[in-house]
Design a protein around this motif. Structure first.
Motif, mmCIF file in Angstrom:
data_model
loop_
_atom_site.group_PDB
_atom_site.id
_atom_site.type_symbol
_atom_site.label_atom_id
_atom_site.label_comp_id
_atom_site.label_asym_id
_atom_site.label_seq_id
_atom_site.Cartn_x
_atom_site.Cartn_y
_atom_site.Cartn_z
ATOM 1 N N GLN A 201 7.618 11.683 10.718
ATOM 2 C CA GLN A 201 7.557 10.345 11.315
ATOM 3 C C GLN A 201 7.669 9.257 10.261
ATOM 4 O O GLN A 201 8.323 8.232 10.471
ATOM 5 C CB GLN A 201 6.252 10.201 12.121
ATOM 6 C CG GLN A 201 6.231 11.045 13.384
ATOM 7 C CD GLN A 201 4.845 11.147 13.993
ATOM 8 O OE1 GLN A 201 3.885 11.517 13.330
ATOM 9 N NE2 GLN A 201 4.729 10.787 15.260
ATOM 10 N N PHE A 202 7.044 9.471 9.100
ATOM 11 C CA PHE A 202 7.146 8.483 8.026
ATOM 12 C C PHE A 202 8.568 8.427 7.487
ATOM 13 O O PHE A 202 9.079 7.345 7.156
ATOM 14 C CB PHE A 202 6.168 8.814 6.899
ATOM 15 C CG PHE A 202 6.188 7.829 5.772
ATOM 16 C CD1 PHE A 202 5.638 6.565 5.920
ATOM 17 C CD2 PHE A 202 6.777 8.154 4.552
ATOM 18 C CE1 PHE A 202 5.662 5.650 4.885
ATOM 19 C CE2 PHE A 202 6.808 7.240 3.511
ATOM 20 C CZ PHE A 202 6.247 5.976 3.683
ATOM 21 N N ALA A 203 9.237 9.568 7.408
ATOM 22 C CA ALA A 203 10.610 9.627 6.889
ATOM 23 C C ALA A 203 11.583 8.850 7.772
ATOM 24 O O ALA A 203 12.628 8.397 7.294
ATOM 25 C CB ALA A 203 11.054 11.087 6.770
ATOM 26 N N GLU A 204 11.246 8.709 9.053
ATOM 27 C CA GLU A 204 12.101 7.931 9.944
ATOM 28 C C GLU A 204 12.088 6.444 9.583
ATOM 29 O O GLU A 204 13.013 5.711 9.930
ATOM 30 C CB GLU A 204 11.641 8.113 11.397
ATOM 31 C CG GLU A 204 11.849 9.527 11.926
ATOM 32 C CD GLU A 204 11.257 9.706 13.319
ATOM 33 O OE1 GLU A 204 10.704 8.713 13.862
ATOM 34 O OE2 GLU A 204 11.341 10.821 13.866
ATOM 35 N N LYS A 205 11.040 5.984 8.889
ATOM 36 C CA LYS A 205 10.890 4.572 8.545
ATOM 37 C C LYS A 205 11.187 4.279 7.077
ATOM 38 O O LYS A 205 11.438 3.144 6.710
ATOM 39 C CB LYS A 205 9.454 4.100 8.828
ATOM 40 C CG LYS A 205 8.901 4.434 10.194
ATOM 41 C CD LYS A 205 7.427 4.033 10.262
ATOM 42 C CE LYS A 205 6.764 4.481 11.536
ATOM 43 N NZ LYS A 205 5.313 4.155 11.554
ATOM 44 N N SER A 206 11.091 5.293 6.229
ATOM 45 C CA SER A 206 11.156 5.056 4.797
ATOM 46 C C SER A 206 11.966 6.134 4.095
ATOM 47 O O SER A 206 12.000 7.290 4.531
ATOM 48 C CB SER A 206 9.735 5.019 4.218
ATOM 49 O OG SER A 206 9.753 4.893 2.823
ATOM 50 N N SER A 207 12.582 5.750 2.987
ATOM 51 C CA SER A 207 13.357 6.703 2.190
ATOM 52 C C SER A 207 12.489 7.416 1.156
ATOM 53 O O SER A 207 12.931 8.342 0.490
ATOM 54 C CB SER A 207 14.497 5.975 1.479
ATOM 55 O OG SER A 207 13.989 4.951 0.630
ATOM 56 N N LYS A 208 11.238 6.959 1.005
ATOM 57 C CA LYS A 208 10.316 7.575 0.055
ATOM 58 C C LYS A 208 9.288 8.432 0.786
ATOM 59 O O LYS A 208 9.241 8.446 2.018
ATOM 60 C CB LYS A 208 9.607 6.507 -0.789
ATOM 61 C CG LYS A 208 8.723 5.570 0.027
ATOM 62 C CD LYS A 208 8.198 4.424 -0.809
ATOM 63 C CE LYS A 208 7.128 4.830 -1.783
ATOM 64 N NZ LYS A 208 5.843 5.193 -1.146
#
Length: 367
Positions: A201-208
């Motif tokens: 889920q975090f990867a959907e918002k951020s590249s890091k």
């Protein structure tokens, strides 16, 4: 039978991934929420006055920068992450023993409430009889929730020793198979799926990647599972506990380099009143997997819970917010974020472990 050390070595990200494939049909994909208001509050230095009477009195307050990402397991089935481990453990037992054998014998566990409801739900879903040993002081809504899934509830004293004694009595009569609440390979793998979802889920918002994830620590199944999943990644994993009446057994054990075997506490974080399990200790005591465990006071837990209720409009139980309380009040942790995060700060994943409380219980906390 393999030793705890050997079992810990078998706890891998691949084992968590395999658990997720098995339980996906039975669990919710819970949201990963943000809150700029809480980011701002936690990123504001504490006052010198607030540090009086703490180990940090007289120090210059830290100036960390936080961006929080709240994994809302309070919105999981039965209102807690425990649904993950219970379904996974029961499905694995069915694979090993056979469905008919389990229907004859049933399953049993002991829990203050969240694992109780989780196993009751899993057993009901898979048509298996369930016996649940619960402390008499368990939250009434948790007792009612467990019974609502058809499980037979048997009451015990509040300590883990008292619970386990009642479990042994029932097993002698029924031959029911024990599904431990936290100290179990399959439970840990199931709880670790929380991290798998959070990362995606975090990867959907951020590249890091997330800089850190912090979870509550009671028996340690959630923390050990999350640490297992992130063990081959750059994300740091931390634990959080209450300090009241020695509830910070994991923190104390790490300092002494020896697991604390017994805990007797009535902290408001009722889901965290148990000692860390033997297998979970093998994971959490590995500094390569868990970089530290911190403890917070009852007042700090209540302050964090109030912010979540009032600012996020999210209903959580006290156990769920110990990680947030660490980020807000523990100067050791806050200084680390300041020093390592610098101007960019840290993206911190916080697991809201559950939301099983009542209006009466919340009112009592703040009366």
């Amino acid at each position: 039978m393999s030793t705890p050390t050997e079992q810990a070595q078998a706890l891998t990200p691949a084992a968590v991934q395999a658990a997720y494939e098995l339980i996906k049909p039975y669990i919710h994909l819970t949201p990963l929420l943000t809150c700029k208001t809480l980011d701002k509050i936690a990123s504001t230095p504490q006052t010198a006055k607030a540090l009086i009477g703490t180990p940090f009195e007289g120090q210059t307050p830290a100036t960390p920068k936080f961006r929080f990402h709240f994994k809302c397991e309070n919105l999981q089935r039965i209102g807690a992450f425990k649904a993950r481990g219970a379904h996974h453990a029961l499905l694995r037992v069915i694979e090993a023993q056979g469905e008919e054998e389990l229907k004859k014998r049933g399953v049993i566990t002991h829990s203050s409430g969240n694992h109780a409801q989780a196993l009751a739900l899993a057993a009901s879903t898979l048509n298996i009889p369930a016996y649940i040993v619960m402390p008499e002081i368990s939250t009434p809504s948790k007792i009612a929730g467990t019974r609502s899934h058809g499980a037979e509830v048997v009451f015990s004293g509040s300590t883990s020793v008292e619970r386990e004694a009642v479990v042994a009595e029932i097993q002698a009569k029924t031959n029911a198979i024990l599904i431990p609440p936290y100290d179990d390979f399959n439970i840990i793998c199931g709880q670790g799926t929380t991290a798998l979802e959070m990362e995606g889920q975090f990867a959907e918002k951020s590249s890091k990647s997330l800089d850190a994830v912090i979870t509550p620590v009671g028996g340690g199944g959630l923390n050990a599972g999350v640490a297992t999943y992130f063990s081959d990644k750059s994300t740091r994993v931390f634990g959080a506990e209450p300090s009241f009446q020695g509830a910070d057994d994991c923190r104390r054990g790490l300092l002494a380099q020896d697991r604390v075997e017994k805990v007797s506490t009535l902290t408001v974080a009722d889901g965290l009143r148990t000692p860390v399990g033997v297998l979970n200790w093998e994971v959490i005591s590995d500094k390569k997997k868990v970089e530290g465990v911190f403890a917070v006071t009852e007042e700090q837990i209540k302050a964090a819970m109030r912010l979540v209720l009032e600012r996020m409009k999210v209903v959580v139980e006290p156990s769920a917010v110990v990680g947030l309380a660490v980020c807000m009040f523990d100067e050791e942790f806050r200084k680390r974020v300041e020093e390592e995060g610098g101007e960019d700060g840290w993206d911190v994943g916080i697991v809201f472990s559950g939301g099983n409380t009542t209006v009466e219980a919340i009112s009592k906390l703040y009366s």
